[in-house]
Structure formats: structure tokens, C-alpha cells
Design an enzyme around this catalytic site. Structure first.
Site, PDB file in Angstrom:
ATOM      1  N   ASP A  10      -6.524  -0.389   4.394  1.00 10.37           N
ATOM      2  CA  ASP A  10      -5.401   0.120   3.621  1.00 10.37           C
ATOM      3  C   ASP A  10      -4.983   1.448   4.256  1.00 10.37           C
ATOM      4  O   ASP A  10      -5.730   2.025   5.056  1.00 10.37           O
ATOM      5  CB  ASP A  10      -5.846   0.322   2.169  1.00 10.37           C
ATOM      6  N   ASP A  12      -2.521   4.350   2.487  1.00  6.23           N
ATOM      7  CA  ASP A  12      -2.465   5.464   1.537  1.00  6.23           C
ATOM      8  C   ASP A  12      -3.747   5.540   0.714  1.00  6.23           C
ATOM      9  O   ASP A  12      -4.125   4.582   0.035  1.00  6.23           O
ATOM     10  CB  ASP A  12      -1.274   5.295   0.591  1.00  6.23           C
ATOM     11  N   ASP A 170      -9.049   1.741  -1.096  1.00  7.95           N
ATOM     12  CA  ASP A 170      -9.408   2.704  -2.142  1.00  7.95           C
ATOM     13  C   ASP A 170      -9.010   2.264  -3.539  1.00  7.95           C
ATOM     14  O   ASP A 170      -9.260   2.997  -4.496  1.00  7.95           O
ATOM     15  CB  ASP A 170      -8.754   4.058  -1.852  1.00  7.95           C
TER      16      ASP A 170
END
Length: 225
Positions: A10, A12, A170
Site C-alpha cells: 500500500d 498512503d 496499514d
């Protein structure tokens, strides 16, 4: 069965710290649409979703055309923000070292993100990461996370079997996506969802740093060499 191995990141909240810019751009978008001021904690929670989907979560009462209008206002605000000389989205500690180690060990590298392709390119240019990733899956070409499309396409691009793909992210969206694709879900603790949320969404492990990521990925996929 192919013995190729792939780590998909991922962006961001996993590779870059973009929370401030995302909240700022969304606040400006709401202002332009006369919607008041969004709660920053609510904006933080939708980071990782594709933009229109994120707007639908933030504004569940609104019609779809308003979600799309807010998304366009956000894009305009973010583009303007990116032109400011003091706008930064720093890499989290250990990112470059982890990419180098994985690459040296023969892992293929990819991205799966709710960003647009333009946004990803800006990030790659800003940090000198052009050419590091063999597959880049964005919101332009796929349904929003947690739909597994991004990982299916990444695996297909690279000729990798899903169990040999490690999704590093995250948010719960990343973990659910990995589970749906029958790939490995590896959470990071420094992003936008809690460790408890990551585990509840299927994370097989949650790491506190990128130290030893190569060994961890090999252990989780059973492909240690």
C-alpha cells in the site's frame, strides 16, 4: 506452480506519511461544496479507499453525484496543494532499505493503492522510486479495496501464485483484500488503523518497522531460500 515471489505495498500510511495532506485537501473540498468541516479522524479512517468510495463513507446520506463532485473537488485541492513548495509526503523510516533488501533477495515488488495513477507517479518522482515496482495497481483501473482485483491483477502481471504474494498495508481494507485474494496479509503498526483492527481483518502479523521484512515475508509464504 511458479516459485516467483511478490511483495505488494500500500502507499498512503504504509510507504509515505500523507495524512496531513489528505486531511487538508478533503477539508478544502468540503469547503468548496459548502459541506462544513470534516472530522479529521473520520478522514483518517477512509484513507486507503478509492476516492469516490471514501466520499460515500464520509457522506453516507448524500447521493452518488455529490460523492463524485466532492471527489473532483478533492482532486483539484490536492493538485493545488502539491504545487506548494512546502508540501511534503515523507517516506516512513526503512522504506528504501527494505526495498533494496527485497530486490536483492529476488522478490518482485508492486503497489496497490487507492491513489490515482497520477498521484502514484507524483510520489515515485518525488522520492526517486521510478522503476522499482514491476506492477502498479491504482484506483483508475480497479474497484476500491477491499475488492481483491488489485491483487489478482498484480499476481497475473508477475506470474505469481496468490499464496506467494504478500500484501503489506496499514488498514483493514488491505488485510481484507489480501484475504479475499488468498494471499498473505501483513500489517504495519504506524498507519491509519489500529493493530487490533488489522488483526481482526485477517493480518497474519503486524510489524512495528521494516526491519527484517525480507525474512518475515519469506517465513509467511513458506518460501525461505
Amino acid at each position: 506452480m511458479s516459485d516467483l515471489r511478490l511483495v505488494v505495498f500500500d502507499v498512503d500510511g504504509t510507504l509515505i506519511d500523507s495524512e496531513h495532506n489528505i486531511v487538508t485537501a478533503m477539508t478544502e473540498a468540503w469547503s468548496r461544496m459548502e459541506l462544513g468541516v470534516p472530522d479529521p479522524s473520520d478522514v483518517r479512517r477512509i484513507i486507503g479507499l478509492s476516492l469516490v468510495e471514501a466520499c460515500s463513507v464520509l457522506l453516507p446520506w448524500a447521493p452518488h453525484n455529490l460523492h463524485r463532485a466532492v471527489a473532483e473537488a478533492y482532486k483539484d485541492a490536492f493538485r493545488a496543494l502539491r504545487l506548494l513548495p512546502d508540501t511534503v509526503e515523507p517516506l516512513f523510516p526503512g522504506v528504501r532499505e527494505a526495498l533494496d533488501e527485497l530486490d536483492s533477495a529476488g522478490w518482485l515488488l508492486g503497489l496497490a493503492t487507492g491513489k490515482s495513477r497520477r498521484g502514484v507517479q507524483a510520489m515515485l518522482d518525488a522520492h526517486g522510486l521510478e522503476g522499482r515496482f514491476v506492477t502498479i495497481q491504482t484506483a483508475d483501473d480497479n474497484p476500491s479495496k477491499p475488492h481483491p482485483s488489485m491483487l489478482y491483477r498484480a499476481a497475473s502481471d508477475c506470474g505469481v501464485e496468490p499464496p506467494n504474494l504478500v500484501m503489506v498495508g496499514d488498514t483493514a481494507y488491505d488485510m481484507l483484500m489480501a484475504g479475499a485474494a488468498e494471499s498473505v496479509a501483513l500489517g504495519v503498526s504506524w498507519g491509519y488503523h489500529t493493530m487490533e483492527e488489522l488483526r481482526a481483518a485477517g493480518a497474519e502479523m503486524v510489524i512495528d518497522s521494516f526491519d527484517n521484512l525480507c525474512d518475515i515475508a519469506a517465513t509467511l509464504t513458506g518460501t525461505r531460500r
